[in-house]
Design an enzyme around this catalytic site. Structure first.
Site, PDB file in Angstrom:
ATOM      1  N   GLY A  69      60.632 -38.385  -8.178  1.00  0.00           N
ATOM      2  CA  GLY A  69      61.308 -38.325  -6.878  1.00  0.00           C
ATOM      3  C   GLY A  69      60.496 -39.010  -5.806  1.00  0.00           C
ATOM      4  CB  ILE A  93      59.912 -31.111   5.053  1.00  0.00           C
ATOM      5  CG1 ILE A  93      58.967 -29.987   4.554  1.00  0.00           C
ATOM      6  CG2 ILE A  93      59.154 -32.423   5.225  1.00  0.00           C
ATOM      7  CD1 ILE A  93      57.834 -29.604   5.477  1.00  0.00           C
ATOM      8  CB  VAL A 104      63.204 -35.561 -13.917  1.00  0.00           C
ATOM      9  CG1 VAL A 104      62.300 -36.671 -13.416  1.00  0.00           C
ATOM     10  CG2 VAL A 104      63.875 -34.811 -12.771  1.00  0.00           C
ATOM     11  CE1 TYR A 127      65.979 -27.148  -3.391  1.00  0.00           C
ATOM     12  CE2 TYR A 127      65.369 -25.331  -1.945  1.00  0.00           C
ATOM     13  CZ  TYR A 127      65.146 -26.611  -2.422  1.00  0.00           C
ATOM     14  OH  TYR A 127      64.090 -27.352  -1.938  1.00  0.00           O
ATOM     15  CB  ALA A 167      67.658 -19.254  -9.239  1.00  0.00           C
ATOM     16  CE  LYS A 205      62.838 -27.128  -5.284  1.00  0.00           C
ATOM     17  NZ  LYS A 205      62.014 -28.246  -5.736  1.00  0.00           N
ATOM     18  CB  SER A 255      61.583 -24.531  -1.678  1.00  0.00           C
ATOM     19  OG  SER A 255      62.223 -24.008  -0.534  1.00  0.00           O
ATOM     20  CB  SER A 282      63.049 -43.411  -4.454  1.00  0.00           C
ATOM     21  OG  SER A 282      63.813 -42.226  -4.583  1.00  0.00           O
TER      22      SER A 282
END
Ligand code: NAP
Length: 243
Positions: free
Chosen positions: A17, A184, A64, A151, A153, A155, A138, A19
């Site tokens: 990730g 962020i 991935v 999300y 779960a 993380k 996160s 890019s």
């Protein structure tokens, strides 16, 4: 330059990730620190190529979440000394409205993708008795977020994976640590209304959201020689949002 002490060798770091967003900031920061960088990405060819020409590094496309693509990626790039697992996707909706496909996609990219990349990177690190793995979770993986169940779960799973791997790989001289960013300023939050971003900033003790460079600085520290005795930790880069 981050050199191997014994052999004077430049160390290679793969950033998944890489890019855009936090991954791109990690690529810039680790390049400055003297590592040889490889940028993994999935869809953003133009952004990846632009960054690679800016930094003079190479790119490798792979989703991935697909173990075959991860296997081919490592076949192409060879061994890495440092793995930064930044690739991630978000999903914001009620748990009861989340389809099985959406659930699978978030878990597949964020958790399975991290695990597949670790599995592929570890044998060389074990052989060298040296290596650094830095995962990206996160704050929501620590505290849970309403309307971000898949999300959160995924993380939380990344944190469990990090801690278990730190124990398993410590005797092989490999450290495994996790960064848990707060809010962020990247594309991931670009769809949030300005009022929501303002509210999140107001809830943060440092009264603002963070920058990708601030997360990259923590990654760079964990990759460095100075962090040699730190493993299995979850480092919050949150402006104090979670204390
Ligand atoms: P972003 O700007 O949306 O960038 C996401 C990156 O992940 C892109 O480089 C994207 O590459 C890559 N990616 C997505 N799916 C992929 C896949 N299947 N295979 C390979 N690469 C894939 O997000 P970000 O804010 O930089 O987030 C980076 C990481 O930090 C994520 O794991 C995210 O969950 C975590 N995080 C972010 C925040 C935040 O507030 N921004 C907070 C906490 C944690 P392509 O575009 O090339 O597909």
């Amino acid at each position: 330059m981050e050199m191997d002490m014994g052999m004077g060798r430049v160390r290679t770091a793969l950033i998944t990730g890489g890019s855009r967003g936090i991954g791109a900031a990690c690529a810039r920061s680790l390049t400055k620190a003297g590592y040889r960088i490889i940028i993994n990405y999935d869809r953003s060819d133009d952004a990846a190529e632009k960054l690679a020409s800016e930094l003079g590094c190479s790119t490798v496309r792979a989703d991935v979440s697909d173990p075959d693509q991860v296997g081919r990626m490592f076949g192409e790039i060879g061994n890495v000394d440092i793995l930064v697992c930044c690739a991630g996707v978000a999903l914001s909706k009620l748990f009861t409205d989340t389809s099985h496909e959406e659930w699978r996609r978030v878990l597949a990219v964020n958790l399975d993708g991290t695990a597949y990349c670790c599995q592929a990177a570890i044998p060389h690190m074990v052989h060298e008795k040296d290596g650094r793995i830095i995962t990206v979770s996160s704050i929501w993986g620590v505290t849970g977020a309403s309307c971000e169940t898949a999300y959160s779960a995924s993380k939380a799973g990344v944190i469990g994976l990090t801690k278990a791997l730190a124990k398993e790989l410590g005797p092989s001289g490999i450290t495994v640590n996790c960064i848990a960013p707060g809010v962020i300023d990247t594309d991931m939050n670009a769809s949030l209304p300005p009022e929501t971003l303002k509210e999140l900033a107001n809830e943060t003790p440092l009264c603002r959201i963070g920058t990708p460079e601030e997360v990259a600085a923590a990654v760079r520290f964990l990759a460095s020689e100075e962090a040699a005795f730190i493993t299995g930790q979850v480092l919050g880069v949150t402006g104090g949002f979670v204390i």
